[in-house]
Design a protein around this motif. Structure first.
Motif, mmCIF file in Angstrom:
data_model
loop_
_atom_site.group_PDB
_atom_site.id
_atom_site.type_symbol
_atom_site.label_atom_id
_atom_site.label_comp_id
_atom_site.label_asym_id
_atom_site.label_seq_id
_atom_site.Cartn_x
_atom_site.Cartn_y
_atom_site.Cartn_z
ATOM 1 N N HIS A 422 0.827 -1.208 0.000
ATOM 2 C CA HIS A 422 0.000 0.000 0.000
ATOM 3 C C HIS A 422 0.865 1.262 0.000
ATOM 4 O O HIS A 422 1.888 1.333 0.690
ATOM 5 N N ILE A 423 0.411 2.260 -0.761
ATOM 6 C CA ILE A 423 0.954 3.619 -0.688
ATOM 7 C C ILE A 423 -0.209 4.551 -0.383
ATOM 8 O O ILE A 423 -1.253 4.512 -1.052
ATOM 9 N N PHE A 534 1.764 8.662 -10.258
ATOM 10 C CA PHE A 534 0.627 8.866 -9.355
ATOM 11 C C PHE A 534 -0.650 9.186 -10.143
ATOM 12 O O PHE A 534 -1.758 8.878 -9.683
ATOM 13 N N GLU A 535 -0.512 9.798 -11.327
ATOM 14 C CA GLU A 535 -1.699 10.145 -12.117
ATOM 15 C C GLU A 535 -2.186 8.975 -12.973
ATOM 16 O O GLU A 535 -3.367 8.896 -13.304
ATOM 17 N N SER A 536 -1.284 8.066 -13.352
ATOM 18 C CA SER A 536 -1.660 7.013 -14.298
ATOM 19 C C SER A 536 -2.091 5.717 -13.629
ATOM 20 O O SER A 536 -2.636 4.829 -14.298
ATOM 21 N N HIS A 537 -1.853 5.574 -12.345
ATOM 22 C CA HIS A 537 -2.238 4.340 -11.658
ATOM 23 C C HIS A 537 -3.542 4.536 -10.873
ATOM 24 O O HIS A 537 -3.792 5.623 -10.325
ATOM 25 N N PRO A 538 -4.373 3.512 -10.811
ATOM 26 C CA PRO A 538 -5.661 3.641 -10.118
ATOM 27 C C PRO A 538 -5.484 3.823 -8.615
ATOM 28 O O PRO A 538 -4.540 3.305 -8.018
ATOM 29 N N TRP A 539 -6.394 4.580 -8.028
ATOM 30 C CA TRP A 539 -6.355 4.802 -6.584
ATOM 31 C C TRP A 539 -7.777 4.848 -6.030
ATOM 32 O O TRP A 539 -8.742 4.999 -6.771
ATOM 33 N N GLN A 540 -7.848 4.755 -4.711
ATOM 34 C CA GLN A 540 -9.108 4.916 -4.001
ATOM 35 C C GLN A 540 -9.005 6.174 -3.138
ATOM 36 O O GLN A 540 -7.930 6.529 -2.653
ATOM 37 N N THR A 541 -10.110 6.855 -2.946
ATOM 38 C CA THR A 541 -10.164 7.964 -1.996
ATOM 39 C C THR A 541 -11.078 7.560 -0.843
ATOM 40 O O THR A 541 -11.985 6.751 -1.009
ATOM 41 N N ARG A 548 -5.094 9.785 -1.358
ATOM 42 C CA ARG A 548 -5.245 8.658 -2.271
ATOM 43 C C ARG A 548 -4.619 7.395 -1.683
ATOM 44 O O ARG A 548 -3.587 7.474 -1.019
ATOM 45 N N HIS A 549 -5.220 6.274 -2.005
ATOM 46 C CA HIS A 549 -4.742 4.972 -1.532
ATOM 47 C C HIS A 549 -4.466 4.090 -2.740
ATOM 48 O O HIS A 549 -5.385 3.747 -3.497
ATOM 49 N N TYR A 550 -3.189 3.735 -2.943
ATOM 50 C CA TYR A 550 -2.777 2.878 -4.051
ATOM 51 C C TYR A 550 -2.442 1.483 -3.523
ATOM 52 O O TYR A 550 -1.895 1.347 -2.425
#
Length: 575
Positions: A422-423, A534-541, A548-550
């Protein structure tokens, strides 16, 4: 004798008994023990004329804490709060409670003897332990000790109750949980002293204050010797040396070295401009910008050129230069002349750090106040320093740019964290657009709670845990306690920079919890902040758009020898 056994076996109580400073018949706690030990060592080595201690140091022992809890029937109420991080309710309960009658006479004695403003410090039985320092987890409060006798008494009582309440605050509770310390087993003692400093009208403060450390576990350069120690110094009350605020860091290997860089714009970005003091007219702890009081400072402090300069047009000028000829003059605390004009201060610091470490058989940290004009040095605190576990040399592999998420080249200590899933990322483009800093911090805390048991990577602009939200996200310890690596992004256009100095409570937590640290400066050579990743990979808020949670597979590799740290995306293609 094992590591630190001499300090563990030292009996600190006679120091307070002989002077009539002991209140109650319980234990005196960590801070009180450290001060007693310091007196013992200074006396043994004939240094009490060169190094002063506070004129009075009263200790309210843990037996009075037990009385307070029982007198107000608080044990059960606190047990009911145990499952919740309800700090406001906790402090409200203690503020409404009454101190036990056994304190009536001792508090009157304290008010009779101490005329200056007062510091009321936590001194818990767990605090300043040989292995866990609890640095910054409990409260310290300043009482102005001004006004009528009744007002002075009420202010002192309020400060004591605030320290008592902090025994169970969320940060302390999380620290204990993380380190397997049983709930409810702690007792709090309180250390009451006059604040070291002098009166300047309605302002009371020491000219300089500092925190010094006998070991440097996180170095900005291999030229710095770990054994030489480091000190953080500020103008005014010493709160800025231990909080994530601006203070000047001196590495005792070479006090003229600046980890932030030597260019004027680099220096001014990391220089102190606000200072803290006790306002005796309005009876409160407060802060001021140096520009507001610069004329008074120059009148009252003849040694001001030692630590103050004008900054204008990307250059520094002598503080007594007429600023009317400057474009936009800005006074800042650079402390540029301090090593050259006050060499005795640095000689004394190295001597004391070496002596205390030898006698305590452990690395140490100490806090002090210093009057430059008459070379008056007062030691106000001594404690064991939590030891950082250096993992040894780490090889940094060649990594394609698209797989390099972050890369930095300063303040890197050896360490590795591999297979992280996780990031958690605070977007610098969103953070600060609105004054919802606390909401961002709470959102980070939500994810931290959710990731209990995971060692995740936490990335954000400026300084994590800053007391000033304009410098970084103001998270509390319990909101990042599960992280395994903290990354601080330097974003020049936003005026946000990492803290490149060892010595705050924040860094002591990282050492004690074995959390890796990596500062990254966007746009600087050998640094990478891969915004595209950070912009091209999917994340959750979660509850705030800035957070953001990657998910994936990530490695953190830090090599202190080459001063290189890197965060790598190891996620298999297609996942």
């Amino acid at each position: 004798m094992n590591y630190g056994d001499f300090y563990r076996s030292f009996d600190p109580v006679p120091f307070y008994e002989e002077r009539g400073w002991l209140i109650g018949d319980g234990r005196i706690g960590g801070k009180s023990k450290g001060l007693s030990f310091a007196h013992h060592i200074l006396e043994k080595n004939g240094l009490l004329e060169d190094v002063h201690l506070p004129k009075y140091s009263f200790v309210i022992t843990t037996s009075v804490f037990d009385e307070f809890m029982e007198y107000n029937n608080l044990w059960e109420r606190l047990m009911n709060l145990r499952a919740h991080s309800d700090a406001p309710e906790l402090y409200k309960i203690c503020a409404a409670a009454h101190l036990p009658p056994s304190l009536d006479e001792p508090l009157e004695k304290i008010l009779d003897l101490i005329e200056d403003p007062i510091s009321v410090r936590s001194s818990s039985t767990l605090e300043d332990d040989v292995n866990l320092s609890f640095a910054g987890k409990y409260a310290t409060r300043f009482s102005s000790n001004a006004g009528t006798r009744g007002e002075r008494r009420a202010e002192l009582e309020s400060a004591i109750k605030t320290v008592y309440a902090s025994t169970y605050n969320p940060a302390a509770r999380e620290y204990k949980r993380k380190h397997g310390i049983q709930w409810g087993g702690e007792r709090m003692a309180v250390l009451i002293q006059p604040i070291e400093g002098r009166r300047y009208g309605n302002m009371f403060y020491p000219e300089l204050a500092g925190a010094a450390f006998s070991k440097v576990f996180r170095r900005p350069s291999p030229r710095i010797r770990k054994e030489d120690g480091v000190v953080r110094i500020c103008f005014g009350l010493g709160t800025r040396t231990v909080d994530r605020a601006y203070a000047r860091t001196f590495y005792l290997t070479n006090p003229n070295l600046r980890p932030e860089g030597t260019k004027p714009h680099e220096i001014v970005t990391h220089s102190q401009e606000h200072y803290d003091y006790v306002d005796t007219e309005h009876r409160k702890f407060t802060s001021q910008h140096i520009a507001v009081t610069i004329k008074d400072i120059l009148k009252k402090h003849k040694m001001a050129p030692t630590y103050l300069q004008w900054f204008d047009d990307n250059a520094f000028h002598w503080i007594h230069t007429d600023p009317s000829n400057m474009n936009v003059p800005r006074p800042v605390f650079t402390f540029s002349e301090l090593p050259g004009r006050c060499p005795k201060l640095f000689t004394r610091l190295k001597k004391l750090l070496s002596l205390f470490e030898k006698e305590l058989q452990l690395p140490v940290d100490m806090e002090f106040a210093y009057e430059v004009s008459d070379d008056r040095f007062t030691l106000v605190q001594l404690r064991p320093l939590s030891v950082y576990d250096d993992k040894g040399r780490v090889e940094i592999p060649d990594t394609p740019r698209e797989k390099t998420i972050l890369r930095g080249d300063r303040m890197v200590a050896n360490g590795r964290l591999e297979g992280v899933r996780h990031i958690v990322f605070v977007d610098p483009e969103i953070y600060g657009k609105q004054a919802d800093f606390a909401d961002v911090a709470r959102a980070v805390g939500e994810i931290n709670d959710r990731l209990d048991g995971e060692r995740y990577i936490l990335v954000g602009p400026g300084r994590w845990g800053s007391s000033n939200p304009l410098l970084g996200v103001p998270v509390r310890y319990n909101e990042l306690s599960n992280s395994g690596c903290l990354v601080e992004l330097g974003i020049p256009q936003k005026g946000m920079a990492p803290e490149l100095s060892y010595g705050t409570h924040f860094f002591l937590d990282l050492d004690g919890d074995n959390i890796l640290y990596l500062p990254v400066f966007d746009g600087e050579k050998n640094n990478i902040y891969n915004r595209e990743w950070f912009e091209s990979h999917p994340w959750q808020t979660i509850s705030h758009p800035a957070v953001r949670h990657y998910e994936g597979c990530f490695d953190v590799l830090l090599d202190g020898d080459s001063e290189t740290g890197i965060v790598i995306d190891k996620t298999p293609e297609g996942k």
